[in-house]
Design an enzyme around this catalytic site. Structure first.
Site, PDB file in Angstrom:
ATOM      1  N   GLY A 196     -18.778  -5.706  -1.050  1.00 39.94           N
ATOM      2  CA  GLY A 196     -18.284  -5.890  -2.422  1.00 39.94           C
ATOM      3  C   GLY A 196     -19.143  -5.207  -3.479  1.00 39.94           C
ATOM      4  O   GLY A 196     -19.346  -5.749  -4.556  1.00 39.94           O
ATOM      5  N   HIS A 256       0.832  -1.205   0.000  1.00 45.12           N
ATOM      6  CA  HIS A 256       0.000   0.000   0.000  1.00 45.12           C
ATOM      7  C   HIS A 256       0.872   1.263   0.000  1.00 45.12           C
ATOM      8  O   HIS A 256       0.395   2.351   0.326  1.00 45.12           O
ATOM      9  CB  HIS A 256      -0.901   0.032   1.244  1.00 45.12           C
ATOM     10  CG  HIS A 256      -1.976  -1.015   1.278  1.00 45.12           C
ATOM     11  ND1 HIS A 256      -2.775  -1.312   0.204  1.00 45.12           N
ATOM     12  CD2 HIS A 256      -2.402  -1.823   2.287  1.00 45.12           C
ATOM     13  CE1 HIS A 256      -3.648  -2.265   0.545  1.00 45.12           C
ATOM     14  NE2 HIS A 256      -3.434  -2.597   1.797  1.00 45.12           N
TER      15      HIS A 256
HETATM   16  P1  A3P Z   1     -16.264  -3.445   0.917  1.00 43.67           P
HETATM   17  O1  A3P Z   1     -15.805  -3.152   2.294  1.00 43.67           O
HETATM   18  O2  A3P Z   1     -16.894  -2.254   0.256  1.00 43.67           O
HETATM   19  O3  A3P Z   1     -17.144  -4.658   0.831  1.00 43.67           O
HETATM   20  P2  A3P Z   1      -8.866  -4.703  -0.181  1.00 43.67           P
HETATM   21  O4  A3P Z   1      -8.771  -6.074  -0.737  1.00 43.67           O
HETATM   22  O5  A3P Z   1      -8.015  -3.723  -0.928  1.00 43.67           O
HETATM   23  O6  A3P Z   1      -8.682  -4.672   1.282  1.00 43.67           O
HETATM   24  O7  A3P Z   1     -10.363  -4.198  -0.486  1.00 43.67           O
HETATM   25  C1  A3P Z   1     -11.464  -4.749   0.199  1.00 43.67           C
HETATM   26  C2  A3P Z   1     -12.742  -4.362  -0.496  1.00 43.67           C
HETATM   27  O8  A3P Z   1     -12.835  -5.090  -1.735  1.00 43.67           O
HETATM   28  C3  A3P Z   1     -13.977  -4.735   0.313  1.00 43.67           C
HETATM   29  O9  A3P Z   1     -14.981  -3.760  -0.003  1.00 43.67           O
HETATM   30  C4  A3P Z   1     -14.291  -6.112  -0.261  1.00 43.67           C
HETATM   31  O10 A3P Z   1     -15.613  -6.553  -0.036  1.00 43.67           O
HETATM   32  C5  A3P Z   1     -14.022  -5.864  -1.731  1.00 43.67           C
HETATM   33  N1  A3P Z   1     -13.836  -7.121  -2.481  1.00 43.67           N
HETATM   34  C6  A3P Z   1     -12.986  -8.126  -2.208  1.00 43.67           C
HETATM   35  N2  A3P Z   1     -13.144  -9.140  -3.074  1.00 43.67           N
HETATM   36  C7  A3P Z   1     -14.120  -8.765  -3.923  1.00 43.67           C
HETATM   37  C8  A3P Z   1     -14.759  -9.400  -5.050  1.00 43.67           C
HETATM   38  N3  A3P Z   1     -14.414 -10.620  -5.449  1.00 43.67           N
HETATM   39  N4  A3P Z   1     -15.731  -8.709  -5.678  1.00 43.67           N
HETATM   40  C9  A3P Z   1     -16.093  -7.477  -5.279  1.00 43.67           C
HETATM   41  N5  A3P Z   1     -15.548  -6.831  -4.225  1.00 43.67           N
HETATM   42  C10 A3P Z   1     -14.568  -7.470  -3.556  1.00 43.67           C
END
Ligand code: A3P
Length: 280
Positions: A242, A89
């Protein structure tokens, strides 16, 4: 501040990223074939990581984030024999210099900032490695000031945007992945120089669907060696909703106005920001 975060070069980091490690990032030696998976937190890092892991015959190892751990980190990263996919990050200026010199491939994943803020708010609430936060209003204020882990979303994106024409950097949008995952998978495999068939793309899409990933997270034990985000190795904290546009359930009209004003001011020269016009 709290005991779970500390400031380094004006930016908040988890205390799991030691000051010594952050101080010695520039001593990291990159390999020509390294791939870096870069994002501001909550932009879809786990999603892209899953896509890459599911590419058949990719011959890669997904490592834990480069900034997670202590000074022994670089020794650990040396042990991998296969092509390394390394999440981080970090903003552009903190990225180890050898990665820039060797022009390693970099995938930068970006998500509209209102949904990113809402997602990070929930992470602050649910993740014991982040400070507690009382209300959405209080969190939003911190987010807009850049007083959150990894600093300001705006500064992070702008630091990477100044390199948007670099041939070794691919920008992928969360919202585009939601709209057409196969297309994003194709972009990623082409960028990595790996051939995949349409059938294989369908397989990857299926395995990296939100539901599939969420279900698997619930079944897996958390393995610290399989950490993708430097803020937790517990994947159950990651898959919340998501969705695109969930911000509408949180922002008051006043908060939206304040956010949009800052966005317009900070991002006035940004081309990447134009992708988000449909999502505000
Ligand atoms: P939300 O909190 O809005 O649900 P990172 O991986 O960078 O930590 O980001 C996490 C975010 O990506 C979360 O968002 C998570 O739900 C979403 N995310 C992870 N996998 C996903 C998928 N397969 N499809 C859509 N969103 C996804």
């Amino acid at each position: 501040q709290s005991s779970v975060l500390h400031k380094f070069k004006e930016i908040l980091f988890s205390t799991m990223s030691s000051e010594e490690l952050l101080n010695s990032l520039d001593s990291f030696s990159a390999r020509e074939d390294d791939v870096f998976l870069v994002s501001y937190p909550k932009s879809g890092t786990h999603w892209i990581a899953k896509v890459i892991e599911n590419i058949p015959n990719a011959e890669i190892t997904l490592t834990s984030p480069i900034e997670l751990g202590d000074i022994s980190k670089f020794e650990e990263l040396k042990m991998y024999r296969k092509r390394r996919v390394i999440p981080t990050h970090l903003n552009y200026s903190m990225l180890p210099v050898d990665i820039k010199q060797k022009q390693c491939k970099i995938i930068y994943i970006i998500r509209n900032p209102k949904d990113t803020a809402v997602s990070l708010f929930h992470y602050y609430r649910d993740n014991p490695n982040l400070p507690g936060v009382e209300t959405w209003a209080a969190f939003l204020e911190l987010f807009l000031k850049g007083n959150v882990v990894y600093g300001s979303w705006f500064d992070h994106v702008l630091s990477w945007e100044s390199h948007r024409n670099d041939k070794n950097i691919l920008f992928i949008f969360y919202e585009e992945m939601k709209k057409d995952l196969s297309k994003s998978i194709k972009k990623i495999t082409t960028f990595l120089g790996i051939n995949v068939s349409d059938g294989e793309i369908n397989q990857i899409s299926w395995k990296s669907s939100f539901r599939e990933m969420k279900n698997n997270a619930a079944k897996e034990n958390c393995d610290p060696n399989k950490t993708i985000c430097a803020l937790t190795s517990n994947k159950n904290l990651v898959f919340r909703k998501g969705a695109v546009g969930d911000w509408i359930n949180y922002f008051t009209s006043k908060q939206k106005r304040v956010f949009d004003e800052l966005f317009t001011e900070k991002m006035k020269h940004s081309e990447l920001a134009r992708h988000f016009e449909d999502y505000s």
